[in-house]
Design a protein around this motif. Structure first.
Motif, PDB file in Angstrom:
ATOM      1  N   PRO A   1      24.263  19.438  39.652  1.00 60.23           N
ATOM      2  CA  PRO A   1      25.578  19.452  38.908  1.00 60.23           C
ATOM      3  C   PRO A   1      25.937  20.794  38.543  1.00 60.23           C
ATOM      4  CG  PRO A   1      23.942  17.875  37.791  1.00 60.23           C
ATOM      5  CD  PRO A   1      23.164  18.682  38.871  1.00 60.23           C
ATOM      6  N   GLU A   2      27.276  20.917  38.147  1.00 57.40           N
ATOM      7  CA  GLU A   2      27.843  22.451  38.003  1.00 57.40           C
ATOM      8  C   GLU A   2      27.109  22.825  37.037  1.00 57.40           C
ATOM      9  OE1 GLU A   2      32.124  24.456  37.755  1.00 57.40           O
ATOM     10  OE2 GLU A   2      31.888  22.159  37.807  1.00 57.40           O
TER      11      GLU A   2
ATOM     12  N   GLN B   1      23.977  24.417  38.168  1.00 49.91           N
ATOM     13  CA  GLN B   1      24.139  25.372  39.004  1.00 49.91           C
ATOM     14  C   GLN B   1      24.246  26.564  38.239  1.00 49.91           C
ATOM     15  OE1 GLN B   1      27.289  24.717  41.891  1.00 49.91           O
ATOM     16  NE2 GLN B   1      26.475  22.931  42.539  1.00 49.91           N
TER      17      GLN B   1
ATOM     18  N   THR C   1      22.724  21.040  45.497  1.00 48.19           N
ATOM     19  CA  THR C   1      22.611  19.692  44.784  1.00 48.19           C
ATOM     20  C   THR C   1      22.588  19.555  43.688  1.00 48.19           C
ATOM     21  OG1 THR C   1      19.913  19.926  44.957  1.00 48.19           O
ATOM     22  CG2 THR C   1      20.880  19.315  46.849  1.00 48.19           C
TER      23      THR C   1
ATOM     24  N   ALA D   1      31.861  15.776  51.794  1.00 54.48           N
ATOM     25  CA  ALA D   1      31.471  17.117  50.944  1.00 54.48           C
ATOM     26  C   ALA D   1      32.816  17.257  50.104  1.00 54.48           C
ATOM     27  CB  ALA D   1      31.372  18.150  51.928  1.00 54.48           C
TER      28      ALA D   1
ATOM     29  N   VAL E   1      31.373  21.997  46.079  1.00 55.30           N
ATOM     30  CA  VAL E   1      31.110  21.746  44.782  1.00 55.30           C
ATOM     31  C   VAL E   1      30.173  20.573  44.640  1.00 55.30           C
ATOM     32  CG1 VAL E   1      31.994  20.132  42.726  1.00 55.30           C
ATOM     33  CG2 VAL E   1      33.533  22.020  43.907  1.00 55.30           C
ATOM     34  N   GLU E   2      30.220  19.707  46.091  1.00 54.41           N
ATOM     35  CA  GLU E   2      29.111  18.675  46.105  1.00 54.41           C
ATOM     36  C   GLU E   2      28.886  18.683  47.561  1.00 54.41           C
ATOM     37  OE1 GLU E   2      28.571  13.998  45.357  1.00 54.41           O
ATOM     38  OE2 GLU E   2      29.813  14.990  43.911  1.00 54.41           O
ATOM     39  N   ASP E   3      27.465  18.516  47.968  1.00 58.08           N
ATOM     40  CA  ASP E   3      27.091  18.683  49.146  1.00 58.08           C
ATOM     41  C   ASP E   3      26.821  17.198  49.657  1.00 58.08           C
ATOM     42  OD1 ASP E   3      25.787  19.053  51.565  1.00 58.08           O
ATOM     43  OD2 ASP E   3      24.868  20.996  50.850  1.00 58.08           O
ATOM     44  N   MET E   4      27.323  16.745  50.705  1.00 62.23           N
ATOM     45  CA  MET E   4      26.829  15.311  51.033  1.00 62.23           C
ATOM     46  C   MET E   4      25.589  15.426  51.719  1.00 62.23           C
ATOM     47  SD  MET E   4      28.630  16.891  53.746  1.00 62.23           S
ATOM     48  CE  MET E   4      28.779  16.855  55.582  1.00 62.23           C
TER      49      MET E   4
ATOM     50  N   ARG F   1      26.870  27.030  51.315  1.00 61.75           N
ATOM     51  CA  ARG F   1      25.958  27.102  50.020  1.00 61.75           C
ATOM     52  C   ARG F   1      25.392  28.587  49.735  1.00 61.75           C
ATOM     53  NH1 ARG F   1      22.461  23.387  54.114  1.00 61.75           N
ATOM     54  NH2 ARG F   1      23.373  21.218  53.598  1.00 61.75           N
TER      55      ARG F   1
ATOM     56  N   PRO G   1      21.232  14.286  45.622  1.00 66.15           N
ATOM     57  CA  PRO G   1      21.358  14.749  44.376  1.00 66.15           C
ATOM     58  C   PRO G   1      20.045  15.426  43.734  1.00 66.15           C
ATOM     59  CG  PRO G   1      21.793  12.752  44.178  1.00 66.15           C
ATOM     60  CD  PRO G   1      21.695  13.089  45.757  1.00 66.15           C
TER      61      PRO G   1
END
Length: 234
Positions: free
Chosen positions: A111-112, A115, A109, A49, A62-65, A15, A69
């Protein structure tokens, strides 16, 4: 180190560090071998993840479990970046580090597209002159406020005179060029504002003023507002 703790540390490192980050760098930051990093990357992927990259090219989270969100407007993102930037500039080392990790958790958390808006925010903080440096540990003062511990402080006034007194620390206020400790002074039995750069030393007495901090702080703030309102205009 337990595997679960190791995975959480790796996730936080992903992160925080600029991507893509190599397995070697991840190993250095987390204190494990490169081979362990490879295994743990696969473990995080199996847990949900989404991590782009592979051996030799570096990795990007890319996406953090682990975090739900989040959806923010562009202006809310700008506000977050500005606020955390202020903390990184004016806060002590512990607060600055917390601002950095908080920013990493928040952006992880998003979306790209969002970010990218956070990373390339329009608003920035620039202050060439930091607040006066504190002689006491700011983390120690924060803990004393949180835990409602009575402190004994050595305080130097504007004329250089030093006194000792017991206080009930209530809150830390960040002004433009000074940090202020709002407290109840036991010696004067009254609210006082202490410049933190003039606190020469502080220690806990072993006494507690729990559970009075919240009510006293509310009373102190009300008093300051009333004093401000009573001042003549202009």
């Amino acid at each position: 180190m337990a595997r679960s703790d190791r995975l959480l540390r790796l996730l936080q490192t992903l992160r925080t560090l600029p991507s893509p980050v190599t397995a070697e760098r991840l190993a250095e930051e987390t204190g494990v071998s490169v081979r362990t990093v490879y295994r743990d990357i696969e473990g995080l992927r199996a847990a949900g993840a989404i991590i782009d990259g592979e051996t030799g090219f570096g990795y990007r989270l890319v996406e953090d479990m682990a975090l739900p969100p989040q959806t923010f407007t562009r202006t809310e993102i700008e506000a977050l970046v500005l606020g955390l930037g202020e903390v990184k500039h004016t806060g002590d080392e512990e607060l600055a580090r917390a601002a950095e990790t908080a920013f990493a958790k928040i952006t992880a958390t998003l979306p790209e597209r969002l970010q990218l808006q956070a990373v390339h925010a329009v608003n920035r903080i620039y202050k060439p002159l930091p607040p006066a440096e504190a002689a006491v540990d700011m983390a120690f003062l924060r803990r004393a406020c949180w835990e409602e511990q009575v402190l004994k402080i050595a305080y130097v006034d504007g004329e250089g005179r030093q006194t000792e007194r017991d206080i009930w620390p209530l809150s830390i206020v960040y002004l433009e060029q000074a940090l202020i400790l709002l407290a109840r002074c036991c010696k004067r039995n009254a609210f006082r504002r202490f410049r933190i750069d003039r606190i020469a030393g502080a220690s806990v007495t072993g006494e507690s003023f729990r559970p009075h901090r919240v009510s006293l702080l509310r009373e102190f703030v009300a008093q300051m507002i009333a004093e401000e309102g009573a001042r003549p205009a202009g």
